[in-house]
Design an enzyme around this catalytic site. Sequence first.
Site, PDB file in Angstrom:
ATOM      1  N   GLU A 143       0.836  -1.193   0.000  1.00  0.00           N
ATOM      2  CA  GLU A 143       0.000   0.000   0.000  1.00  0.00           C
ATOM      3  C   GLU A 143       0.875   1.248   0.000  1.00  0.00           C
ATOM      4  O   GLU A 143       2.067   1.180   0.327  1.00  0.00           O
ATOM      5  CB  GLU A 143      -0.918  -0.006   1.226  1.00  0.00           C
ATOM      6  CG  GLU A 143      -1.878  -1.184   1.245  1.00  0.00           C
ATOM      7  CD  GLU A 143      -2.887  -1.121   2.380  1.00  0.00           C
ATOM      8  OE1 GLU A 143      -2.875  -0.117   3.141  1.00  0.00           O
ATOM      9  OE2 GLU A 143      -3.692  -2.061   2.501  1.00  0.00           O
ATOM     10  N   PRO A 144       0.304   2.413  -0.353  1.00  0.00           N
ATOM     11  CA  PRO A 144       1.109   3.629  -0.437  1.00  0.00           C
ATOM     12  C   PRO A 144       1.853   3.979   0.842  1.00  0.00           C
ATOM     13  O   PRO A 144       2.956   4.519   0.798  1.00  0.00           O
ATOM     14  CB  PRO A 144       0.059   4.710  -0.782  1.00  0.00           C
ATOM     15  CG  PRO A 144      -1.027   3.970  -1.490  1.00  0.00           C
ATOM     16  CD  PRO A 144      -1.084   2.629  -0.833  1.00  0.00           C
ATOM     17  N   GLY A 147       4.634  -0.132   2.400  1.00  0.00           N
ATOM     18  CA  GLY A 147       5.945  -0.538   1.893  1.00  0.00           C
ATOM     19  C   GLY A 147       6.476  -1.741   2.631  1.00  0.00           C
ATOM     20  O   GLY A 147       5.822  -2.777   2.721  1.00  0.00           O
ATOM     21  N   GLU A 269       9.000 -15.939  -3.383  1.00  0.00           N
ATOM     22  CA  GLU A 269       9.307 -14.827  -4.283  1.00  0.00           C
ATOM     23  C   GLU A 269      10.785 -14.463  -4.201  1.00  0.00           C
ATOM     24  O   GLU A 269      11.429 -14.199  -5.218  1.00  0.00           O
ATOM     25  CB  GLU A 269       8.441 -13.625  -3.901  1.00  0.00           C
ATOM     26  CG  GLU A 269       8.480 -12.488  -4.907  1.00  0.00           C
ATOM     27  CD  GLU A 269       7.552 -11.357  -4.499  1.00  0.00           C
ATOM     28  OE1 GLU A 269       7.139 -10.596  -5.393  1.00  0.00           O
ATOM     29  OE2 GLU A 269       7.244 -11.212  -3.288  1.00  0.00           O
ATOM     30  N   ARG A 295      35.277  -5.006 -30.003  1.00  0.00           N
ATOM     31  CA  ARG A 295      35.612  -3.591 -29.895  1.00  0.00           C
ATOM     32  C   ARG A 295      37.126  -3.421 -29.860  1.00  0.00           C
ATOM     33  O   ARG A 295      37.824  -4.103 -29.092  1.00  0.00           O
ATOM     34  CB  ARG A 295      34.985  -3.024 -28.629  1.00  0.00           C
ATOM     35  CG  ARG A 295      35.357  -1.584 -28.303  1.00  0.00           C
ATOM     36  CD  ARG A 295      34.671  -0.630 -29.227  1.00  0.00           C
ATOM     37  NE  ARG A 295      34.723   0.725 -28.689  1.00  0.00           N
ATOM     38  CZ  ARG A 295      35.151   1.784 -29.360  1.00  0.00           C
ATOM     39  NH1 ARG A 295      35.584   1.655 -30.610  1.00  0.00           N
ATOM     40  NH2 ARG A 295      35.148   2.979 -28.793  1.00  0.00           N
ATOM     41  N   GLY A 367      31.215   1.530 -22.353  1.00  0.00           N
ATOM     42  CA  GLY A 367      31.496   2.954 -22.488  1.00  0.00           C
ATOM     43  C   GLY A 367      30.269   3.726 -22.946  1.00  0.00           C
ATOM     44  O   GLY A 367      29.151   3.479 -22.487  1.00  0.00           O
ATOM     45  N   GLY A 392      10.381  -6.818  -1.683  1.00  0.00           N
ATOM     46  CA  GLY A 392      10.914  -6.313  -0.421  1.00  0.00           C
ATOM     47  C   GLY A 392      12.281  -5.706  -0.643  1.00  0.00           C
ATOM     48  O   GLY A 392      13.169  -6.350  -1.208  1.00  0.00           O
TER      49      GLY A 392
END
Length: 407
Positions: A143-144, A147, A269, A295, A367, A392
């Site tokens: 939720e806002p 966290g 998770e 390169r 670069g 999290g």
Amino acid sequence: MYEWSDTDLMFRDALRGFIDKEVRPHVDELESGALPPFDIIRKLYSTFGLADMAREGLEKSLARERGDAPSGEKSSAFSGAGSMGVVLNSELAGVSLGLVASLGVSLGLAAGTIRSRGTLAQKERWLPGLVTFETVGAWAITEPDSGSDAFGGMKSYVRRDGDDYILNGNKTFITNGPYADVMIVYAKLDEGDASVDRRDRKVLAFILDKGMEGLTQSPPFKKMGMNSSPTGELFFDNVRITKDRLLGETEDSGKSDGKSSAKESFAAERIGIASLSLGIINECHRLSIEYAKSRKLWGREIGQFQLIQLKLAEMEVARINVQNMVFNAIERTAAGDKVSLAEASAMKLYSSRAATEVAMEAVQLFGGNGYMAEYRVEQLARDAKSLMIYAGSNEIQVTHIAKGLLG
């Protein structure tokens, strides 16, 4: 020591062919948000027969639960915790991390929560669509104002109304939220007792469907990374929830205990973050080696310079370490040895940090080209950073690890 099996490697090679044909050509559309990831995931399921495997595995599992099948019969469900699931997650993460996030939340968190906590009737009602990805799932706890303080700071609440519940509040940063068909939603039970501290109130979990009256799903957010996964908000305005949508269908069964349910999902998770980190490390490693060979500066391939070699060597060390963590989790899962929340947090903390460091070093190795979106290490660096916050923040992982150590 664990190693990829021949079957794993065959699946990996076939999967890379699918990714080259069906994912890489659409990365720009996925990253812009113009193309939601779901049809590509469904095509993946169709191509590799994953939907059929999931359907067959679910049918066997439900038959056992109903008592219609021998208890010893094994299902053929495709699990993200197994080696083939890890291959799938890591290979996709190196190209489009959001695809894996959308898949993992729908299959691992939404469907997984119903599998472990739902009644037989709930499993029969919602799992057939979720496990085959015909329907998209979301898992809503953040939720806002909460966290990392997911339970204590939770303000979404339900109140009893006869046999039903009335849900109010909102959730944010919800993967698949804008498009989800099925949502697992966590909310505090408010019984009107002012003497009970809001932080200590019981948390319940509910199964909601798209289109329910009072439920609003926001458009996708614009984000720094993981853009191929739509993230949004859910708003609840007097949403009436019948008791058959309460996870476990009774508050007294233990299955409806939202805190216990969420902690199980947290561990799964966070273990999964290691697989995603491995995918990003592998892709950065591959791209960096190719670039170091092609390169040239001062008439020499940059791979001949010692500082470039140091970067490649440190990437290889990170790759080996994270891969060994993943192998350990595969072995333990197969053996039925449960990985604790503290251990899962340690895996998440280390692997996400390693992936971010490797991706940033890849940008540095390239670069000026590395700062350009055309070379893809730029995308990988943005995606990797999300893993330090996703599932999290890394700061809260430290707390979980320390609690596990100190008892």
